[in-house]
Design a protein around this motif. Structure first.
Motif, PDB file in Angstrom:
ATOM      1  N   ASP A  28      49.374  55.985  74.169  1.00 46.71           N
ATOM      2  CA  ASP A  28      50.266  54.868  74.251  1.00 46.71           C
ATOM      3  C   ASP A  28      49.627  53.814  73.260  1.00 46.71           C
ATOM      4  OD1 ASP A  28      48.240  54.311  75.880  1.00 46.71           O
ATOM      5  OD2 ASP A  28      49.773  53.242  77.185  1.00 46.71           O
ATOM      6  N   ARG A  29      48.663  54.120  72.178  1.00 47.71           N
ATOM      7  CA  ARG A  29      48.079  53.226  71.552  1.00 47.71           C
ATOM      8  C   ARG A  29      49.000  52.507  70.670  1.00 47.71           C
ATOM      9  NH1 ARG A  29      43.403  57.289  68.820  1.00 47.71           N
ATOM     10  NH2 ARG A  29      41.822  56.927  70.150  1.00 47.71           N
ATOM     11  N   GLY A  30      50.033  52.950  70.171  1.00 47.47           N
ATOM     12  CA  GLY A  30      51.041  52.076  69.618  1.00 47.47           C
ATOM     13  C   GLY A  30      51.741  50.928  70.483  1.00 47.47           C
ATOM     14  N   GLN A  31      52.118  51.254  71.549  1.00 46.35           N
ATOM     15  CA  GLN A  31      52.647  50.086  72.339  1.00 46.35           C
ATOM     16  C   GLN A  31      52.232  50.371  73.913  1.00 46.35           C
ATOM     17  OE1 GLN A  31      56.858  49.642  72.099  1.00 46.35           O
ATOM     18  NE2 GLN A  31      56.931  48.344  73.776  1.00 46.35           N
ATOM     19  N   GLU A  32      51.567  49.774  74.520  1.00 48.35           N
ATOM     20  CA  GLU A  32      51.343  49.982  75.903  1.00 48.35           C
ATOM     21  C   GLU A  32      52.445  50.135  76.805  1.00 48.35           C
ATOM     22  OE1 GLU A  32      48.271  50.590  78.843  1.00 48.35           O
ATOM     23  OE2 GLU A  32      47.855  50.015  76.877  1.00 48.35           O
ATOM     24  N   GLY A  33      51.970  51.312  77.526  1.00 47.46           N
ATOM     25  CA  GLY A  33      53.042  51.870  78.394  1.00 47.46           C
ATOM     26  C   GLY A  33      54.069  52.987  77.857  1.00 47.46           C
ATOM     27  N   ASP A  73      58.688  62.217  78.181  1.00 48.82           N
ATOM     28  CA  ASP A  73      59.532  62.028  79.240  1.00 48.82           C
ATOM     29  C   ASP A  73      58.972  62.145  80.527  1.00 48.82           C
ATOM     30  OD1 ASP A  73      61.775  62.205  81.004  1.00 48.82           O
ATOM     31  OD2 ASP A  73      62.832  63.727  79.952  1.00 48.82           O
ATOM     32  N   LYS A  74      58.801  60.892  81.170  1.00 45.60           N
ATOM     33  CA  LYS A  74      57.761  60.804  82.208  1.00 45.60           C
ATOM     34  C   LYS A  74      58.601  61.463  83.634  1.00 45.60           C
ATOM     35  CE  LYS A  74      55.642  56.402  80.943  1.00 45.60           C
ATOM     36  NZ  LYS A  74      55.334  55.080  81.382  1.00 45.60           N
ATOM     37  N   GLN A  75      59.765  61.387  83.421  1.00 44.98           N
ATOM     38  CA  GLN A  75      60.512  61.961  84.522  1.00 44.98           C
ATOM     39  C   GLN A  75      60.720  63.731  84.395  1.00 44.98           C
ATOM     40  OE1 GLN A  75      61.719  60.025  86.969  1.00 44.98           O
ATOM     41  NE2 GLN A  75      60.987  58.181  85.803  1.00 44.98           N
ATOM     42  N   ARG A  76      60.403  64.289  83.330  1.00 43.06           N
ATOM     43  CA  ARG A  76      60.596  65.575  83.402  1.00 43.06           C
ATOM     44  C   ARG A  76      59.330  66.370  83.578  1.00 43.06           C
ATOM     45  NH1 ARG A  76      62.689  68.538  77.637  1.00 43.06           N
ATOM     46  NH2 ARG A  76      62.911  70.476  78.342  1.00 43.06           N
ATOM     47  N   LEU A  77      58.111  65.707  83.172  1.00 44.74           N
ATOM     48  CA  LEU A  77      56.994  66.319  83.531  1.00 44.74           C
ATOM     49  C   LEU A  77      56.024  65.893  84.818  1.00 44.74           C
ATOM     50  CD1 LEU A  77      55.432  66.222  79.960  1.00 44.74           C
ATOM     51  CD2 LEU A  77      56.573  68.127  81.263  1.00 44.74           C
ATOM     52  N   LEU A  78      55.175  66.411  85.195  1.00 47.25           N
ATOM     53  CA  LEU A  78      54.575  66.057  86.559  1.00 47.25           C
ATOM     54  C   LEU A  78      53.334  65.397  86.039  1.00 47.25           C
ATOM     55  CD1 LEU A  78      54.144  66.591  89.675  1.00 47.25           C
ATOM     56  CD2 LEU A  78      52.732  68.513  88.797  1.00 47.25           C
ATOM     57  N   TRP A  79      53.159  64.039  86.746  1.00 50.91           N
ATOM     58  CA  TRP A  79      52.220  63.302  86.601  1.00 50.91           C
ATOM     59  C   TRP A  79      51.197  63.189  87.826  1.00 50.91           C
ATOM     60  CZ3 TRP A  79      50.846  59.847  82.435  1.00 50.91           C
ATOM     61  CH2 TRP A  79      51.751  59.644  81.320  1.00 50.91           C
ATOM     62  N   ALA A  80      49.907  63.216  87.465  1.00 49.35           N
ATOM     63  CA  ALA A  80      49.091  63.073  88.757  1.00 49.35           C
ATOM     64  C   ALA A  80      49.732  61.800  89.887  1.00 49.35           C
ATOM     65  CB  ALA A  80      47.632  62.732  88.491  1.00 49.35           C
ATOM     66  N   PRO A  81      49.178  61.737  90.982  1.00 47.95           N
ATOM     67  CA  PRO A  81      49.559  60.616  91.831  1.00 47.95           C
ATOM     68  C   PRO A  81      49.146  59.151  91.386  1.00 47.95           C
ATOM     69  CG  PRO A  81      48.846  62.385  93.236  1.00 47.95           C
ATOM     70  CD  PRO A  81      48.290  62.876  91.724  1.00 47.95           C
ATOM     71  N   GLY A  82      49.927  58.265  91.139  1.00 42.83           N
ATOM     72  CA  GLY A  82      49.732  57.052  90.868  1.00 42.83           C
ATOM     73  C   GLY A  82      49.445  56.692  89.284  1.00 42.83           C
ATOM     74  N   GLN A  83      49.775  57.772  88.380  1.00 42.28           N
ATOM     75  CA  GLN A  83      49.660  57.616  86.971  1.00 42.28           C
ATOM     76  C   GLN A  83      50.907  57.555  86.327  1.00 42.28           C
ATOM     77  OE1 GLN A  83      46.308  57.453  86.104  1.00 42.28           O
ATOM     78  NE2 GLN A  83      45.943  57.635  88.478  1.00 42.28           N
ATOM     79  N   PRO A  84      50.857  56.950  84.818  1.00 39.62           N
ATOM     80  CA  PRO A  84      49.467  56.609  84.517  1.00 39.62           C
ATOM     81  C   PRO A  84      49.201  54.890  85.048  1.00 39.62           C
ATOM     82  CG  PRO A  84      51.560  56.086  83.126  1.00 39.62           C
ATOM     83  CD  PRO A  84      51.921  57.215  84.002  1.00 39.62           C
ATOM     84  N   ASP A  85      48.200  54.696  85.160  1.00 40.59           N
ATOM     85  CA  ASP A  85      47.594  53.327  85.732  1.00 40.59           C
ATOM     86  C   ASP A  85      47.204  52.362  84.786  1.00 40.59           C
ATOM     87  OD1 ASP A  85      45.316  54.486  85.395  1.00 40.59           O
ATOM     88  OD2 ASP A  85      44.904  54.337  87.682  1.00 40.59           O
ATOM     89  N   GLY A  86      46.692  52.952  83.518  1.00 42.89           N
ATOM     90  CA  GLY A  86      46.053  51.730  82.783  1.00 42.89           C
ATOM     91  C   GLY A  86      44.598  51.205  83.338  1.00 42.89           C
ATOM     92  N   ALA A  87      43.927  51.947  84.094  1.00 40.11           N
ATOM     93  CA  ALA A  87      42.716  51.317  84.767  1.00 40.11           C
ATOM     94  C   ALA A  87      41.482  51.218  83.946  1.00 40.11           C
ATOM     95  CB  ALA A  87      42.361  52.498  85.902  1.00 40.11           C
ATOM     96  N   PHE A  88      40.584  50.527  84.400  1.00 36.82           N
ATOM     97  CA  PHE A  88      39.265  50.275  83.548  1.00 36.82           C
ATOM     98  C   PHE A  88      39.601  49.706  82.172  1.00 36.82           C
ATOM     99  CE2 PHE A  88      38.770  54.062  86.246  1.00 36.82           C
ATOM    100  CZ  PHE A  88      37.802  53.611  87.214  1.00 36.82           C
ATOM    101  N   GLY A 129      42.088  49.912  80.124  1.00 40.00           N
ATOM    102  CA  GLY A 129      42.817  50.322  79.245  1.00 40.00           C
ATOM    103  C   GLY A 129      42.658  51.852  79.009  1.00 40.00           C
ATOM    104  N   GLU A 130      43.554  52.738  79.193  1.00 38.99           N
ATOM    105  CA  GLU A 130      43.163  54.184  79.092  1.00 38.99           C
ATOM    106  C   GLU A 130      44.582  54.662  78.226  1.00 38.99           C
ATOM    107  OE1 GLU A 130      41.234  55.344  83.348  1.00 38.99           O
ATOM    108  OE2 GLU A 130      43.453  55.300  83.333  1.00 38.99           O
ATOM    109  N   ASP A 131      44.243  54.712  76.943  1.00 36.51           N
ATOM    110  CA  ASP A 131      45.322  55.102  76.106  1.00 36.51           C
ATOM    111  C   ASP A 131      45.681  56.542  75.551  1.00 36.51           C
ATOM    112  OD1 ASP A 131      45.825  52.408  76.007  1.00 36.51           O
ATOM    113  OD2 ASP A 131      44.308  51.966  74.672  1.00 36.51           O
ATOM    114  N   CYS A 132      44.843  57.336  76.039  1.00 35.55           N
ATOM    115  CA  CYS A 132      44.919  58.836  75.746  1.00 35.55           C
ATOM    116  C   CYS A 132      45.375  59.779  77.083  1.00 35.55           C
ATOM    117  CB  CYS A 132      43.637  59.550  75.182  1.00 35.55           C
ATOM    118  SG  CYS A 132      43.397  58.672  73.345  1.00 35.55           S
ATOM    119  N   GLY A 133      45.937  60.550  76.893  1.00 32.12           N
ATOM    120  CA  GLY A 133      46.331  61.553  77.950  1.00 32.12           C
ATOM    121  C   GLY A 133      45.591  62.857  78.128  1.00 32.12           C
ATOM    122  N   ASP A 134      45.267  63.212  79.276  1.00 33.13           N
ATOM    123  CA  ASP A 134      44.827  64.342  79.596  1.00 33.13           C
ATOM    124  C   ASP A 134      45.521  65.197  80.692  1.00 33.13           C
ATOM    125  OD1 ASP A 134      43.908  63.124  81.832  1.00 33.13           O
ATOM    126  OD2 ASP A 134      41.941  63.311  81.450  1.00 33.13           O
TER     127      ASP A 134
END
Length: 212
Positions: free
Chosen positions: A144-149, A160-175, A177-182
């Motif tokens: 989300d480097r281009g636009q936060e969130g 598609d955030k609704q279609r895939l499974l995210w870890a609990p509470g993610q994405p949260d932009g902690a520390f 700024g966290e702009d890459c996904g794993d």
């Protein structure tokens, strides 16, 4: 002729004549060997002609069926066999490479490009489930480097955030700024996660079959 015998106690009169043998009744006159040969010689050509006629009829039926089959439009189905390079995994229409080293998100993507691939773009829950479990954390091709969130895959499509499974509470932009996904696989933390792009982790490359 007649012969008479005389006796004192009885009178015996017996008539004796010439004996003529009459033919015994039977099934009829016996057919000679010549007659049997004539009948066999007549029935053999008839059987041959009958067999030849049946073969001609069968051949005609087969010719008609063949013409009908050739006159119908033929649908040709071709199946193409795909194989992945050695050391890659195959799922659906893609091949996947899971690194054994740990690097930053950008360095991981650069390695994928050198392999004629890119960081994986996860299109479905089935694909995500297939990739889950190979490592505790691995970079995937979203940022989300281009636009936060606003998370975007490396091919330009939006996540598609609704279609895939995210870890609990993610994405949260902690520390800060966290702009890459794993992709995480932990006891109570399974799914997509946002993480600092400069952190070191393993990565997953993807190559479509049309790229092979």
């Amino acid at each position: 002729m007649a012969v008479f015998f005389h006796s004192s106690e009885s009178y015996v009169n017996a008539a004796v004549g010439e004996y003529q043998e009459f033919p015994r009744p039977g099934p009829g006159p016996e057919v000679g060997s010549a007659e049997r040969s004539r009948k066999l010689n007549f029935s053999l050509p008839a059987a041959v002609l009958l067999s030849f006629g049946l073969l001609c009829v069968l051949q005609g039926v087969l010719n008609i069926a063949l013409r009908l089959a050739l006159s119908e439009p033929c649908v040709r189905v071709e199946t193409e066999t795909h194989t992945c390079p050695r050391g890659w995994l195959m799922f659906a229409s893609s091949c996947y490479y899971i690194s054994s080293q740990q690097r930053s998100w950008d360095e991981g993507r650069e390695d994928c490009v050198q392999r004629d691939a890119d960081l994986v773009v996860i299109d479905s829950r089935q694909e995500q489930a297939f990739l889950t479990g190979f490592t505790m954390a691995a970079w995937v091709g979203m940022t989300d480097r281009g636009q936060e969130g606003t998370w975007v895959w490396v091919d330009g499509t939006q996540v598609d955030k609704q279609r895939l499974l995210w870890a609990p509470g993610q994405p949260d932009g902690a520390f800060g700024g966290e702009d890459c996904g794993d992709l995480r696989t932990m006891m109570t933390f399974i799914g997509l996660n946002d993480y600092n792009c400069s952190s070191r982790a393993r990565w997953i490359c993807e190559r479509k079959f049309e790229q092979l």
